[in-house]
Motif scaffolding. Structure first.
Motif, short mmCIF file in Angstrom:
data_model
loop_
_atom_site.label_atom_id
_atom_site.label_comp_id
_atom_site.label_asym_id
_atom_site.label_seq_id
_atom_site.Cartn_x
_atom_site.Cartn_y
_atom_site.Cartn_z
N ILE A 371 0.74 -1.22 0.01
CA ILE A 371 0.10 0.06 0.10
C ILE A 371 0.86 1.26 -0.03
CG2 ILE A 371 -1.61 1.37 1.46
CD1 ILE A 371 -2.88 -1.27 2.46
N GLU A 372 1.74 1.11 0.83
CA GLU A 372 2.81 2.33 0.89
C GLU A 372 3.66 2.62 -0.42
OE1 GLU A 372 6.84 3.49 3.27
OE2 GLU A 372 5.79 2.05 4.01
N LEU A 373 3.91 1.39 -1.16
CA LEU A 373 4.56 1.74 -2.47
C LEU A 373 3.48 2.12 -3.34
CD1 LEU A 373 7.29 0.81 -3.67
CD2 LEU A 373 6.13 -1.08 -4.59
N ILE A 374 2.47 1.63 -3.57
CA ILE A 374 1.44 2.29 -4.36
C ILE A 374 1.17 3.65 -4.11
CG2 ILE A 374 -1.10 2.01 -5.26
CD1 ILE A 374 -0.77 -0.92 -4.68
N ARG A 375 0.84 4.26 -2.93
CA ARG A 375 0.47 5.33 -2.35
C ARG A 375 1.53 6.24 -2.32
NH1 ARG A 375 -1.74 5.91 2.90
NH2 ARG A 375 -3.01 7.81 2.46
N GLY A 376 2.84 5.94 -2.23
CA GLY A 376 3.91 6.84 -2.17
C GLY A 376 4.37 7.30 -0.87
N ARG A 377 3.57 7.00 0.13
CA ARG A 377 3.61 7.41 1.56
C ARG A 377 3.03 6.10 2.37
NH1 ARG A 377 0.16 10.78 -1.28
NH2 ARG A 377 -2.05 10.70 -0.27
N PRO A 378 3.61 6.26 3.66
CA PRO A 378 2.88 5.11 4.48
C PRO A 378 1.56 5.49 4.81
CG PRO A 378 4.59 6.58 5.62
CD PRO A 378 4.61 6.78 4.39
N MET A 379 0.71 4.23 5.37
CA MET A 379 -0.71 4.57 5.86
C MET A 379 -0.52 5.45 7.13
SD MET A 379 -3.29 1.40 7.14
CE MET A 379 -3.53 1.06 5.48
N GLY A 380 -1.68 6.23 7.50
CA GLY A 380 -1.56 7.05 8.66
C GLY A 380 -1.44 6.07 9.83
N GLU A 381 -0.61 6.91 10.91
CA GLU A 381 -0.01 6.02 12.05
C GLU A 381 -1.33 5.51 12.82
OE1 GLU A 381 2.05 8.02 15.40
OE2 GLU A 381 3.89 7.75 13.97
N ARG A 382 -2.34 6.24 13.18
CA ARG A 382 -3.63 5.65 13.77
C ARG A 382 -3.96 4.43 13.05
NH1 ARG A 382 -8.70 8.90 15.55
NH2 ARG A 382 -9.78 7.40 16.91
N ALA A 383 -4.38 4.72 11.96
CA ALA A 383 -4.97 3.76 11.06
C ALA A 383 -4.26 2.32 11.04
CB ALA A 383 -5.51 4.10 9.65
N HIS A 384 -3.04 2.52 10.91
CA HIS A 384 -2.10 1.45 10.89
C HIS A 384 -2.06 0.81 12.36
CE1 HIS A 384 1.94 -0.71 11.44
NE2 HIS A 384 1.80 -0.91 10.12
N GLY A 385 -1.97 1.41 13.36
CA GLY A 385 -2.07 0.87 14.63
C GLY A 385 -3.41 0.35 15.12
N GLU A 386 -4.43 0.77 14.64
CA GLU A 386 -5.78 0.26 14.77
C GLU A 386 -5.69 -0.94 14.16
OE1 GLU A 386 -8.68 1.25 16.62
OE2 GLU A 386 -6.77 2.20 17.69
N ILE A 387 -5.52 -1.25 12.90
CA ILE A 387 -5.57 -2.27 11.98
C ILE A 387 -4.91 -3.37 12.66
CG2 ILE A 387 -5.26 -3.57 9.79
CD1 ILE A 387 -5.83 -0.95 8.48
N ILE A 388 -3.51 -3.25 13.11
CA ILE A 388 -2.78 -4.16 13.61
C ILE A 388 -3.47 -4.70 15.13
CG2 ILE A 388 -0.32 -4.46 14.84
CD1 ILE A 388 -0.09 -4.74 11.94
N LYS A 389 -3.72 -3.70 15.76
CA LYS A 389 -4.39 -4.24 17.17
C LYS A 389 -5.61 -5.10 16.82
CE LYS A 389 -7.19 -1.29 19.17
NZ LYS A 389 -7.88 -0.22 19.99
N TRP A 390 -6.67 -4.56 15.95
CA TRP A 390 -7.79 -5.40 15.83
C TRP A 390 -7.36 -7.00 15.15
CZ3 TRP A 390 -11.66 -4.88 18.85
CH2 TRP A 390 -11.90 -3.76 19.46
N GLY A 391 -6.41 -6.81 14.33
CA GLY A 391 -5.88 -8.10 13.62
C GLY A 391 -5.38 -8.98 14.86
N PHE A 392 -4.73 -8.39 15.74
CA PHE A 392 -4.05 -9.34 16.54
C PHE A 392 -5.05 -9.84 17.64
CE2 PHE A 392 -1.74 -10.19 20.67
CZ PHE A 392 -0.64 -10.70 20.31
N ILE A 393 -6.17 -9.17 18.05
CA ILE A 393 -7.28 -9.27 18.80
C ILE A 393 -8.04 -10.54 18.06
CG2 ILE A 393 -9.47 -8.65 19.79
CD1 ILE A 393 -8.17 -5.97 20.39
N SER A 394 -8.32 -10.42 16.83
CA SER A 394 -8.90 -11.49 16.19
C SER A 394 -8.16 -12.58 16.14
CB SER A 394 -9.44 -10.81 14.59
OG SER A 394 -8.27 -10.55 14.03
#
Length: 432
Positions: A371-394
């Motif tokens: 996603i970062e390569l396609i967008r040219g910049r990384p995903m937002g810090e908060r969004a990235h952290g939330e995805i990781i968190k809920w992915g880990f919980i699931s």
């Protein structure tokens, strides 16, 4: 005496799983250290609950956690489990990024919501991750982060390859009798061609099969192809001609019976090639089987029409570590040599599962980098952290479901290989 053997087999399986986990995490650790990533913690077990600190070396604290069903290496600059620890987030100095460099407007993510933009960034001096102080974060190119992410999988594949090579050198090539347990139903290609239960497949065309893996690989490699099966039926040779489906299937249930090891008359370079080819074929069969299981599970969940030859899999059929230990222990009791193949299968299974693009897995890191390569910049810090968190919980929730399935299967004898085989044969006879 039987209890002692069973206990030793279980401990052996625990040891094998522990080694495979350490091998995987060593891959991440070594490559991360090579590029200069921070690795504040190397943990054996899941990153929660009490732990014992073994020591500290190479700027890394080595720990053993109470829940031993896993392992991890914290690599904050990769965006891994450390994202779950709020201690590494604090207010950054105005106008500074995590490297302490001035940040201009062109560096901000314009697509982030106002809420995300107002979120505090990582500090120039991150406090800690799970109680371990961190150094200022550095920025690494995507190719270095990608190599760190795939290093664990790569080490699992290399480990499986070395075991395969050792097995060929020490024991020889394993040969099994390929028995047809039954055909899936009377309408399948195998049934119409005349293949019956208890037929022993000794060859297909000019190929001498040495196990179900050889048989399945040959069929999958020759879809919609006419071929001749050479079988032994009640001691008599029988040739059966049939044409495979467009998926390279014929609709029969196979099982290996008996194991015989034959020494290979080959040089070391030839053995290296043979070991790689066998690992490749074995992995291809695993991917195919996992694909069929996933399709069967999806059909079961959505109520879609069942595809002939696809297993009917529900959430209760998904198993984990306890099932692996039980089955591995039973295999060890029957034939200790089979543990080589079983270890190879588990190592490759770890590699395949970790490549899935799911948060908290290696494939999830690669997905974020894509996603970062396609967008040219990384995903937002908060969004990235939330995805990781809920992915880990699931993932933890799925592990809990799997644990319940394993315990239930252990109590009902579902994981007992001999008992399961007897039950399946009884069901087949009653169905007929």
């Amino acid at each position: 005496m039987d209890f002692i053997i069973q206990s030793f087999a279980v401990l052996l399986m625990l040891g094998i799983l522990s080694i495979l986990i350490v091998v995987h995490e060593c891959g991440h650790f070594l490559v991360a250290r090579m590029f200069g990533f921070q690795t504040p913690i190397f943990g054996f077990g899941l990153p929660f609950g009490p732990h014992i600190t073994l020591g500290k070396a190479w700027d890394t604290e080595f720990r053993i956690y109470a829940c031993l069903l896993g392992g991890f290496v914290l690599i904050p600059e990769l965006g891994d489990e450390s994202t779950l620890d709020p201690a590494i987030y604090s207010t950054a100095a105005p106008g500074k990024n995590v490297d302490g460099a001035e940040s201009g407007p062109e560096e901000s993510d314009k697509e982030e919501s106002a809420t995300e933009q107002s979120e505090p960034q990582k500090s120039e001096q991150p406090d800690n991750a799970f109680g371990v102080k961190l150094k200022p974060f550095k920025k690494f190119p995507i190719w270095q982060r990608a190599l760190v992410a795939v290093a664990g999988v790569t080490f699992n594949v290399l480990f499986a390859y070395l075991i395969m090579l050792f097995m060929l050198v020490a024991l020889g090539d394993a040969h099994h009798k390929v028995m047809v347990r039954d055909t899936i139903d009377p309408t399948t290609i195998a049934s119409r061609a005349g293949i019956k239960a208890d037929d022993m497949i000794v060859g297909i065309d000019d190929l001498k099969v040495s196990g179900t893996a050889d048989t399945i690989h040959y069929l999958k490699s020759n879809p919609a192809t006419e071929m001749v099966f050479h079988v032994i039926r009640q001691g008599e040779p029988v040739d059966i001609k049939l044409t495979t489906s467009s998926q390279g299937t014929v609709g029969m249930k196979l099982e290996d019976e008996g194991t015989e090891y034959k020494k290979l008359d080959a040089s070391l370079p030839e053995l290296l090639g043979i070991a790689w080819q066998k690992l490749y074929d074995l992995t291809g069969n695993m991917v195919s089987a996992l694909g069929q299981l996933a399709q069967g599970f999806w059909n079961n969940v959505t109520g879609a029409k069942k595809v002939a030859g696809t297993p009917n899999v529900g959430i209760g059929d998904v198993h984990g570590v306890l099932a692996v230990i039980k089955i591995g222990a039973d295999i060890a009791r029957q034939d200790w040599n089979q543990l080589f193949i079983f270890t190879i299968l588990i190592s490759m299974d770890l590699a395949i599962i970790n490549l899935m693009p799911y948060p908290a897995l290696d494939g999830g890191h690669l997905a974020f980098m894509t996603i970062e390569l396609i967008r040219g910049r990384p995903m937002g810090e908060r969004a990235h952290g939330e995805i990781i968190k809920w992915g880990f919980i699931s993932l933890l929730f799925l592990m809990a479901v799997i644990m319940v399935n394993d315990i239930s299967a252990l109590m009902t004898g579902k994981l007992d290989l001999k008992k399961k085989d007897q039950i399946e044969k009884k069901i087949d006879k009653e169905a007929k």
